[in-house]
Design an enzyme around this catalytic site. Structure first.
Site, mmCIF file in Angstrom:
data_model
loop_
_atom_site.group_PDB
_atom_site.id
_atom_site.type_symbol
_atom_site.label_atom_id
_atom_site.label_comp_id
_atom_site.label_asym_id
_atom_site.label_seq_id
_atom_site.Cartn_x
_atom_site.Cartn_y
_atom_site.Cartn_z
ATOM 1 N N HIS A 19 0.829 -1.204 0.000
ATOM 2 C CA HIS A 19 0.000 0.000 0.000
ATOM 3 C C HIS A 19 0.867 1.260 0.000
ATOM 4 O O HIS A 19 0.572 2.234 -0.696
ATOM 5 C CB HIS A 19 -0.934 -0.016 1.203
ATOM 6 N N ASP A 118 -6.262 5.621 2.094
ATOM 7 C CA ASP A 118 -6.442 4.237 1.659
ATOM 8 C C ASP A 118 -7.898 3.851 1.872
ATOM 9 O O ASP A 118 -8.454 4.063 2.950
ATOM 10 C CB ASP A 118 -5.519 3.341 2.483
ATOM 11 N N ALA A 349 15.059 -7.014 -3.166
ATOM 12 C CA ALA A 349 15.684 -6.621 -4.427
ATOM 13 C C ALA A 349 15.062 -5.332 -4.945
ATOM 14 O O ALA A 349 13.902 -5.031 -4.644
ATOM 15 C CB ALA A 349 15.514 -7.730 -5.461
ATOM 16 N N GLN A 351 13.121 -4.174 -7.310
ATOM 17 C CA GLN A 351 12.305 -4.957 -8.237
ATOM 18 C C GLN A 351 12.154 -4.327 -9.609
ATOM 19 O O GLN A 351 12.251 -5.021 -10.627
ATOM 20 C CB GLN A 351 10.936 -5.236 -7.621
ATOM 21 N N ASN A 370 0.870 -4.640 -7.135
ATOM 22 C CA ASN A 370 2.060 -3.877 -7.508
ATOM 23 C C ASN A 370 2.986 -4.705 -8.393
ATOM 24 O O ASN A 370 3.460 -4.234 -9.429
ATOM 25 C CB ASN A 370 2.816 -3.422 -6.254
ATOM 26 N N ALA A 389 -5.986 -12.799 -0.617
ATOM 27 C CA ALA A 389 -6.680 -11.557 -0.993
ATOM 28 C C ALA A 389 -6.852 -11.464 -2.514
ATOM 29 O O ALA A 389 -7.309 -12.414 -3.146
ATOM 30 C CB ALA A 389 -5.948 -10.350 -0.417
#
Length: 470
Positions: A19, A118, A349, A351, A370, A389
């Site tokens: 998030h 959020d 890492a 990413q 993400n 989820a």
């Protein structure tokens, strides 16, 4: 620019990595548009970020509210409920002070004029409106998963839910008819993981929480989604029927770079990039199951054995304590075995840099939103092993809708891992689908594209709310 300078947005994510990541890119976009932004962390996470949370524009700052809970998957509902009690009191007090006269610190920030919270922190939206600050909800998951939460009553009505008791929920490949636009491909096993525990008289507490906050979104001024028309136009259109307004403005990760180090709670092992430099093009399997996934020792062994069996070098993100009893000698010995079998294991890492590296051929992922959009942007084929989820929904879209990868949900077997990794690495059809979708998404986020236009409209919407509220 003078009007924009008077606009001050408080951005408040749920204090978990996925998030924070998404909403930090959003905050960077607002700053790029000339707005002031206060990014609200939890105390725990702000301490963890340390000096990284001081970088960036003079119009961006970081504040925090109390949060004393751990970040394990099993603690998420407790964390969210804690925010509704202890955290909400501190949040209301802080927001009130920021609205009255800025923070009186002489740092040039005007009073807060808008809150973007959020969407699963519904108390933050309600408190802002009660104080007199217009508030917008931001959902960091996929539009397809959010639509499934909206569709729960219809699924009960049509008999999609509850799953049959016993036997693991009956036939998990049974089609689901109650989520509009997905009737041709959605199965029971593709619904968010908490749906499996639904009965006639009881719903999983975490699922009930998500259903409640999703329903709450219908009453807010607007809903913001980190998605693109080329990925989820149908789901966005169905959600829009239930909203006062919807903005599909992503993938934000490709639109607005976050301040260096400000979005990650883990310190990335940048040395893995030099390791990738030594590999040939599209020869490496990148493995990361995200910031919350926990696997058993048996699952770890199956993944490792399958990866080694492919013969491809692999870069594996293995967080501390990600494997149950990971301090056990046998797990540590297995990690050493991985390193001896052309693998590299790191705790975290960089990413985006990894995914865009020429040496990476496919991404074995948990299909968190993400990670899904980041791989999509870079045109990297995916092999999905969803954990919980929205990941179940996302992986189905990867495998059956976009056809940019393979869906391995509900299976963790070394032979299947090896087979699917080879297919993801070697399939020309999957690679071409991944490249095609990447081109479409890049058009969405480019000037004149749908996401870029929606972000511009959102900035105008925030400015109008801020001015009208005054």
């Amino acid at each position: 620019m003078a009007a924009a300078a008077a606009v001050h947005v408080l951005v408040f994510p749920t204090p978990v990595q996925g998030h924070i990541n998404c909403m930090m890119h959003f905050a960077a976009g607002l700053v790029d548009a000339g707005l002031h932004v206060t990014f609200l962390h939890s105390d725990h996470n702000l301490r963890r970020l340390g000096g990284a949370a001081t970088a960036g524009s003079p119009r961006l700052r970081f504040l925090s509210v109390p949060d004393d809970h751990a970040r394990g998957v099993g603690d998420l509902l407790e964390l969210l409920r804690s925010f509704q009690t202890k955290g909400s009191v501190a949040y209301r007090s802080l927001l009130t002070s920021l609205v009255r006269a800025g923070d009186n610190s002489n740092d040039g920030f005007p009073p807060v004029t808008c809150v973007v919270a959020d969407g699963i922190l519904s108390f933050a939206i309600d408190a802002a409106e009660e104080i007199g600050v217009p508030a917008i909800a931001f959902r960091t998951g996929s539009a397809c998963s959010i639509l499934s939460y909206f569709s729960l009553p219809r699924m009960f009505q049509l008999g999609d839910l509850p799953f049959p008791a016993g036997g693991g929920g009956g036939d998990l490949d049974e089609p689901v008819r109650g989520v509009p636009g997905m009737e041709s491909f959605l199965r029971r096993r593709d619904l968010p993981s908490q749906f499996r525990s639904c009965t006639e008289n009881q719903i999983d507490p975490m699922l009930q929480y998500l259903i409640d906050v999703t329903a709450h979104s219908s009453s807010v001024r607007a809903l913001v989604l980190n998605t693109a028309a080329s990925m989820e136009a149908s789901a966005v259109a169905h959600i829009a029927k239930r909203m006062r307004d919807v903005f599909a403005i992503g993938p934000l990760q490709d639109m607005f770079p976050a301040p260096a180090g400000a979005a990650s709670l883990w310190r990335a092992d940048d040395a893995c990039m030099a390791w990738l430099d030594g590999k040939t093009d599209r020869s490496v399997v990148y493995v990361s199951l995200g910031s919350l996934t926990v696997i058993s020792r048996e699952q770890f062994t199956e993944f490792l054995s399958g990866l080694i069996a492919t013969g491809y070098p692999f870069l594996w993100v293995l967080r501390p304590n990600m494997v149950e009893a990971s301090k056990n000698a046998s797990v540590q010995e297995a990690i050493e075995e991985a390193r001896n079998c052309n693998g590299r294991v790191v705790e975290w890492a960089p990413q985006r840099d990894v995914l865009r590296h020429r040496a990476v051929g496919c991404f074995l992922t948990h299909a968190g939103w993400n990670s899904t959009v980041e791989a999509t942007i870079e045109g990297v084929p995916m092999m999905c092993w969803p954990f919980f989820a929205d990941q179940q929904m996302n992986s189905r879209f990867v495998g059956a809708v976009w056809k940019t990868g393979l869906d391995m949900k509900d299976v963790c077997d070394r032979a299947v891992v090896a087979k699917m990794v080879r297919e993801a690495m070697e399939s020309a059809e999957i690679r071409e689908s991944a490249r095609t979708l990447a081109r479409m998404v890049r058009q969405d986020v480019a000037d004149g594209g749908s996401s870029a236009a929606e972000f511009k409209r959102l900035v105008g919407f925030i400015k109008e709310l801020s001015t009208t509220n005054k």
